[in-house]
Write an enzyme that holds these catalytic residues in place. Structure first.
Site, short mmCIF file in Angstrom:
data_model
loop_
_atom_site.label_atom_id
_atom_site.label_comp_id
_atom_site.label_asym_id
_atom_site.label_seq_id
_atom_site.Cartn_x
_atom_site.Cartn_y
_atom_site.Cartn_z
N SER A 128 -10.04 2.40 2.66
CA SER A 128 -9.02 2.89 1.91
C SER A 128 -8.09 2.02 1.15
O SER A 128 -7.39 2.48 0.04
CB SER A 128 -8.13 4.04 2.48
OG SER A 128 -7.27 3.51 3.64
N LYS A 146 0.80 -1.28 0.04
CA LYS A 146 0.04 -0.04 -0.02
C LYS A 146 0.83 1.15 -0.01
O LYS A 146 1.88 1.29 0.76
CB LYS A 146 -0.96 -0.15 1.25
CG LYS A 146 -1.89 1.16 1.15
CD LYS A 146 -2.88 0.84 2.62
CE LYS A 146 -4.09 1.95 2.55
NZ LYS A 146 -4.90 1.81 3.90
N SER A 148 -10.45 0.31 7.22
CA SER A 148 -9.82 0.07 5.55
C SER A 148 -8.98 -1.12 5.23
O SER A 148 -8.79 -1.23 4.10
CB SER A 148 -8.82 1.44 5.59
OG SER A 148 -9.55 2.48 5.39
N1 GLN Z 1 -13.32 5.02 5.69
C1 GLN Z 1 -12.84 5.37 6.91
C2 GLN Z 1 -12.18 6.88 6.81
O1 GLN Z 1 -12.67 7.31 5.53
C3 GLN Z 1 -11.61 4.37 7.52
C4 GLN Z 1 -10.16 5.03 6.72
C5 GLN Z 1 -9.23 3.98 7.26
O2 GLN Z 1 -9.41 2.90 8.01
N2 GLN Z 1 -8.06 4.22 6.82
O3 GLN Z 1 -12.09 7.30 7.75
#
Ligand code: GLN
Length: 493
Positions: free
Chosen positions: A159, A79, A183
């Protein structure tokens, strides 16, 4: 040799060690698959030479009779939130475009030390903020899955959407993810793969671009529970460079895998039966209970009374920390610098940040700055921190009655790209089942359960006690063995 790309971590590692094929053949097969899959937009940069060099090192070790490491000969996707020495690291932002770290994140270094190689840096939501992989400066990532009878590009989740898309499409056997509020788990559920977020502090945050430091955790994403166990073992471990790193030995999770749940109690939280959850998701949850009963577990009803406050609290705590963490991107030290003619320092900060951050990142910085401002701190931030404590206490009490918790990972299956991005609140609801475990720092995993009537994957979530990744993995294994999930997306890329 194209069938090599159907193999997962364990099969590749054992195949290379046993001489069924060489690590170089594996790396070449995946490099070719990555090059062919540009339509997914899963990678921001590809690093075929890195994968080949690691493969050659593994083959040379084998020739010398040396141990190849627990990820020996396995090429993975990284990532693009992990700093990688000499390889551009952007967090999918414009502001970090062109930033090439002089150092390696602890987690990625551990993976290389365990014998893995890197296929490339995976796309993500910008600064890991998002649930659909539509906030990247480098464009949307498409899921390899399509809804039956339609051709619309679907969201791979976010994400870690580049990670989920690449692993589901079999252009990488596994990938790293990070999970601040879902995410790893939500993209895994959307794409029919496994992903585990370990207990907060298991994996070092050193060298991982910070979003919300009290929540951020790295973890593996792969197509089986076994592969996640192996890769997590390589990623975890105490790191003196991260002040919140857990000073604990890394258990042998792979060796400890067992799908026999006799004597285990699995809790079903009644507050997770929320309005707006798809019927098919509720059905998969019922099915999940049956599978765990079949594995010998006792199913018990539990209550997590503060669940409904977790999401709003998360969307205060996470932006607050983000607004502080992202203050460092000012055009002075990293990446982009926008210095208009005759501009002073403040103008440069403003111009750089205006040009360098995307809309969702700006929204988080604004929310975070607001809730931390003198007049509103107590009304929002302090309240959210209190809720965080209450959510943790809910789990502590529940774990007096059960060993692990079974819940859906998401309220719906994947949706078409573009269908939710005008509506941030609906987008945030994607994480409603994921954030409670994040706020409490607990290990949590998503495993594929079934496909719905549209042919899209659905995931089940297992939440465990602190440090009990083994219990989470074992419960996941029991589900995996009974779900027999073997659906694959049709190749269109
Ligand atoms: N979708 C969540 C956010 O936008 C979680 C993101 C994440 O876990 N990095 O904050």
């Amino acid at each position: 040799m194209s069938e090599l790309t159907d193999l997962g971590v364990k099969a590749i590692r054992d195949g290379v060690a046993g001489g069924s094929f060489t690590a170089r053949e594996v790396a070449e097969a995946f490099n070719a698959a990555v090059a062919e899959a540009a339509d997914l937009n899963a990678f921001i940069v590809t690093t075929p030479d890195h994968a080949l060099a690691a493969a050659d090192a593994a083959d040379a070790k084998r020739a010398r009779g040396e141990d190849l490491g627990i990820m020996g000969g396995v090429p993975i996707g990284m990532k693009d939130l992990f700093a990688t020495r000499g390889v551009q690291t952007t967090a999918a932002s414009h502001i970090l475009e062109g930033f090439t770290p002089q150092y390696e994140s602890t987690v990625s270094q551990k993976l290389w030390d365990a014998g893995a190689g890197m296929l490339g840096k995976l796309n993500l939501d910008q600064f890991a903020m998002g649930s659909s992989n539509e906030t990247s400066y480098f464009g949307n990532v498409s899921s390899p899955w399509k809804k039956n009878g339609t051709n619309a590009a679907m969201s791979p989740g976010g994400s870690s959407g580049g990670s989920s898309s690449a692993v589901a499409a079999r252009i990488a056997p596994a990938a790293t993810g990070t999970d601040t509020g879902g995410s790893i788990r939500q993209p895994a559920a959307f794409t029919g793969i496994c992903g585990i977020k370990p207990t907060y502090g298991r994996c070092s945050r050193w060298g991982v671009v910070a979003f919300a430091s009290s929540l951020d955790q790295a973890g593996p994403m792969a197509r089986s529970v076994e592969d996640c166990a192996i890769m997590l073992e390589a990623m975890a471990g105490f790191d003196p460079k991260d002040a919140t790193s857990l000073k604990l030995d890394v258990p042998q999770w792979e060796a400890g895998l067992s799908a026999d749940l006799k004597g285990k109690k699995i809790g079903i939280p009644k507050e997770y039966r929320m309005d707006g959850t798809d019927e098919a998701i509720l059905k998969s949850w019922e099915q999940g209970k049956e599978w765990l009963r079949d594995a010998g577990a006792e199913i018990v009803d539990i209550s997590l009374p503060h669940t409904k406050y977790a999401l709003p609290a998360y969307y205060i705590v996470a932006p607050a920390e983000a607004s502080s963490n992202l203050a460092r991107y000012d055009g002075v030290r990293y990446g982009l610098r926008d210095l208009p003619d005759g501009a002073g320092l403040q103008d440069m900060y403003a111009a750089t940040r205006a040009a360098g951050f995307g809309d969702e990142v700006k929204r988080r910085i604004l929310i975070g700055t607001y809730v931390l401002s003198a007049g509103f701190y107590d009304a929002y931030y302090t309240q959210a921190q209190k809720i965080r404590t209450l959510v943790s206490q809910d789990f502590e009490q529940a774990f007096g009655q059960c060993d692990a918790i079974l819940a859906p990972t998401t309220p719906t299956a994947s949706f078409p790209l573009g269908s939710l991005n005008e509506d941030p609140l609906t987008m945030y609801l994607n994480d409603v089942f994921a954030v409670p475990a994040s706020l409490a720092g607990l290990p949590a995993m998503s495993v594929p359960a079934m496909v719905n009537d549209d042919g899209l994957p659905l995931g089940l979530q297992i939440v465990g006690k602190p440090f009990d990744e083994q219990g989470v993995l074992n419960t996941g294994l029991a589900i995996q063995q009974r779900a027999g999930f073997d659906a694959q997306p049709d190749k269109w890329w």
